[in-house]
Design an enzyme around this catalytic site. Structure first.
Site, PDB file in Angstrom:
ATOM      1  CD  GLU A  21      -2.805  -1.000   2.461  1.00 48.26           C
ATOM      2  OE1 GLU A  21      -3.931  -0.483   2.372  1.00 48.26           O
ATOM      3  OE2 GLU A  21      -2.339  -1.464   3.518  1.00 48.26           O
ATOM      4  CE1 TYR A  53     -14.723  25.553  -4.346  1.00 47.72           C
ATOM      5  CE2 TYR A  53     -16.246  27.018  -3.240  1.00 47.72           C
ATOM      6  CZ  TYR A  53     -15.679  26.530  -4.401  1.00 47.72           C
ATOM      7  OH  TYR A  53     -16.072  27.022  -5.603  1.00 47.72           O
ATOM      8  CD  GLU A  72      -8.008   4.229  12.467  1.00 50.79           C
ATOM      9  OE1 GLU A  72      -8.710   3.246  12.767  1.00 50.79           O
ATOM     10  OE2 GLU A  72      -7.106   4.174  11.599  1.00 50.79           O
ATOM     11  CE  LYS A  98      -6.299   1.979   2.728  1.00 49.17           C
ATOM     12  NZ  LYS A  98      -5.305   1.094   3.407  1.00 49.17           N
TER      13      LYS A  98
END
Length: 116
Positions: A21, A53, A72, A98
């Site tokens: 990953e 934004y 997290e 993900k």
């Protein structure tokens, strides 16, 4: 209280516990809503009186560029970076998903959400 929303921001990044990953990366989506008093911007029609934004998206992209083992940690960093840049943000939500997690079954995505 009003809010600014960013929906389904798609970013390629290298977050995850597995080495693969971190090498290959994955597609992630970010949803965010930020609670902020927009009354002054509503009257002034001036971007300097709001939470821009486009700037928030750049903050998110910067934090996503730093690899982490855990989603997290990434949502915590995004939250802190946004509230540092815009102290007027009094609450919100960040959802980091993900899209194709490395699990042995088919799932739409996995996600971590923080609210404050």
């Amino acid at each position: 209280m009003e809010r600014i929303e960013i929906n389904r921001l798609e970013i390629r990044a290298r977050h995850g516990v597995g080495e693969q990953e971190r090498v290959v990366g994955n597609i992630f989506t970010v949803d965010a809503w930020l609670e902020v008093d927009l009354s002054h911007a509503m009257k002034s029609d001036c971007v300097d009186d709001t939470v821009n934004y486009a700037t928030v998206i750049e903050v998110i992209k910067q934090e996503m560029a730093t690899p982490s083992a855990l989603l997290e940690n990434v949502v915590w960093r995004i939250r802190n970076a946004i509230t540092e840049k815009y102290p007027s943000v009094t609450g919100g939500m960040i959802r980091l998903a993900k899209v194709t997690p490395p699990v042995p079954c088919r799932v739409g995505s996995v996600a971590v959400v923080t609210r404050w």
